[in-house]
Design an enzyme around this catalytic site. Structure first.
Site, PDB file in Angstrom:
ATOM      1  N   PHE A  32       0.868  -1.176   0.000  1.00 35.41           N
ATOM      2  CA  PHE A  32       0.000   0.000   0.000  1.00 35.41           C
ATOM      3  C   PHE A  32       0.902   1.222   0.000  1.00 35.41           C
ATOM      4  O   PHE A  32       1.736   1.400   0.891  1.00 35.41           O
ATOM      5  CB  PHE A  32      -0.898   0.003   1.238  1.00 35.41           C
ATOM      6  CG  PHE A  32      -1.704   1.272   1.388  1.00 35.41           C
ATOM      7  CD1 PHE A  32      -2.880   1.463   0.681  1.00 35.41           C
ATOM      8  CD2 PHE A  32      -1.272   2.277   2.241  1.00 35.41           C
ATOM      9  CE1 PHE A  32      -3.617   2.634   0.811  1.00 35.41           C
ATOM     10  CE2 PHE A  32      -2.012   3.457   2.388  1.00 35.41           C
ATOM     11  CZ  PHE A  32      -3.179   3.623   1.665  1.00 35.41           C
ATOM     12  N   TRP A  70       0.701  -4.800   2.533  1.00 29.09           N
ATOM     13  CA  TRP A  70      -0.649  -4.915   1.978  1.00 29.09           C
ATOM     14  C   TRP A  70      -1.386  -6.018   2.724  1.00 29.09           C
ATOM     15  O   TRP A  70      -0.942  -7.160   2.781  1.00 29.09           O
ATOM     16  CB  TRP A  70      -0.598  -5.250   0.489  1.00 29.09           C
ATOM     17  CG  TRP A  70      -1.969  -5.316  -0.131  1.00 29.09           C
ATOM     18  CD1 TRP A  70      -2.815  -6.377  -0.143  1.00 29.09           C
ATOM     19  CD2 TRP A  70      -2.656  -4.241  -0.776  1.00 29.09           C
ATOM     20  NE1 TRP A  70      -3.983  -6.062  -0.769  1.00 29.09           N
ATOM     21  CE2 TRP A  70      -3.921  -4.745  -1.170  1.00 29.09           C
ATOM     22  CE3 TRP A  70      -2.332  -2.917  -1.065  1.00 29.09           C
ATOM     23  CZ2 TRP A  70      -4.851  -3.972  -1.841  1.00 29.09           C
ATOM     24  CZ3 TRP A  70      -3.275  -2.137  -1.737  1.00 29.09           C
ATOM     25  CH2 TRP A  70      -4.516  -2.673  -2.118  1.00 29.09           C
ATOM     26  N   ASP A 159     -10.416  11.814  12.644  1.00 26.56           N
ATOM     27  CA  ASP A 159     -11.341  11.446  11.562  1.00 26.56           C
ATOM     28  C   ASP A 159     -11.677   9.965  11.700  1.00 26.56           C
ATOM     29  O   ASP A 159     -11.202   9.135  10.924  1.00 26.56           O
ATOM     30  CB  ASP A 159     -10.719  11.733  10.193  1.00 26.56           C
ATOM     31  CG  ASP A 159     -11.686  11.426   9.041  1.00 26.56           C
ATOM     32  OD1 ASP A 159     -12.895  11.243   9.307  1.00 26.56           O
ATOM     33  OD2 ASP A 159     -11.230  11.348   7.881  1.00 26.56           O
TER      34      ASP A 159
END
Length: 263
Positions: A32, A70, A159
């Site tokens: 990623f 990943w 967030d």
């Protein structure tokens, strides 16, 4: 935008709001990739909060590309945000000395109640500012600002959308996307998460799962930040004409405002 990280890597954009996330493949490897990720990603990786950091590379443009392990898995469903594992991972974030020291080292910003109120006021459309509930709620927020010293502020994610929680196929939970990280009262994160995902009658139970002693001070601070979050969502939903969401948060805001008066 074309990115050159050379060494035979192929990049595939993953979408998202910023357009800076990619899947990188090279032979049988898959990672990623994130362009200009939060500078304390290494500390998050060391704490096991995010997937393992594999490498970091500075590009010719001056941008920095980070590669993380990943992991096959999925993001959490909304109802899963009520679970104990979410509460416990957030508690680890808020009480990590490593994260605190690293965010301090990279110049992490502070978010105070006064700053949140200052940002909120111009975001409210004129029609909303005339709404009696919003007028009384805003006045109460100004009068009841939490007084937690900055020395007690912790690393907050900022967030906590359910899509930022990754559950791997091996059932390991991670919290990703740290672009909004800030030093703040932990109740800043708690109020927003509870407001969005946990029914009001379950807040005390969820805070017990979080692992903090429930005091009148903590309850009042969580309530304050939850009201700030409600008003922020109301302002955004009004502009986006998402009136069902706006009305849901108006109802919750009324309950929280009434509760703050009776406590």
């Amino acid at each position: 935008m074309a990115l050159d990280i050379s060494d035979g890597w192929s990049l595939y954009p993953l979408g998202g709001n910023t357009g800076t996330a990619y899947m990188g493949t090279k032979a049988s490897q898959k990672v990623f990739l994130k362009q200009n990720a939060s500078p304390f990603l290494a500390a998050l990786s060391m704490e096991g909060i995010t997937p393992r950091l594999v490498w970091t590379k500075r590009l010719a443009s001056g941008d920095v590309m980070t590669a993380q392990e990943w992991l096959n898995g999925r993001t959490l469903h909304r109802e899963e945000m009520r679970e104990q594992r979410v509460a416990r991972l957030l508690h680890r974030v808020h009480h990590s000395h490593l994260l605190h020291d690293m965010l301090l080292k990279v110049g992490g910003r502070f978010t105070t109640p006064a700053q949140l109120l200052t940002r909120l006021q111009p975001a409210l459309a004129a029609d909303l500012r005339r709404h009696p509930l919003i007028q009384s709620a805003f006045a109460a927020l100004q009068a009841e600002q939490p007084q937690l010293p900055k020395t007690h502020y912790e690393v907050c994610h900022g967030d906590l959308n359910h899509k930022n929680w990754l559950l791997s196929d091996r059932r390991r939970l991670y919290l990703v996307d740290w672009d909004a990280a800030t030093f703040a009262d932990p109740a800043y994160d708690l109020g927003a998460l509870l407001c969005e995902y946990v029914p009001l009658e379950e807040w005390q139970r969820w805070l017990q799962d979080y692992g903090e002693k429930i005091t009148s001070d903590l309850t009042a601070r969580v309530n304050w930040y939850a009201r700030i979050h409600c008003l922020t969502v109301i302002a955004d939903s009004y502009h986006q004409q998402r009136f069902q969401i706006m009305n849901q948060h108006l109802i919750l805001l009324e309950k929280l405002t009434r509760e703050s008066v009776t406590d």
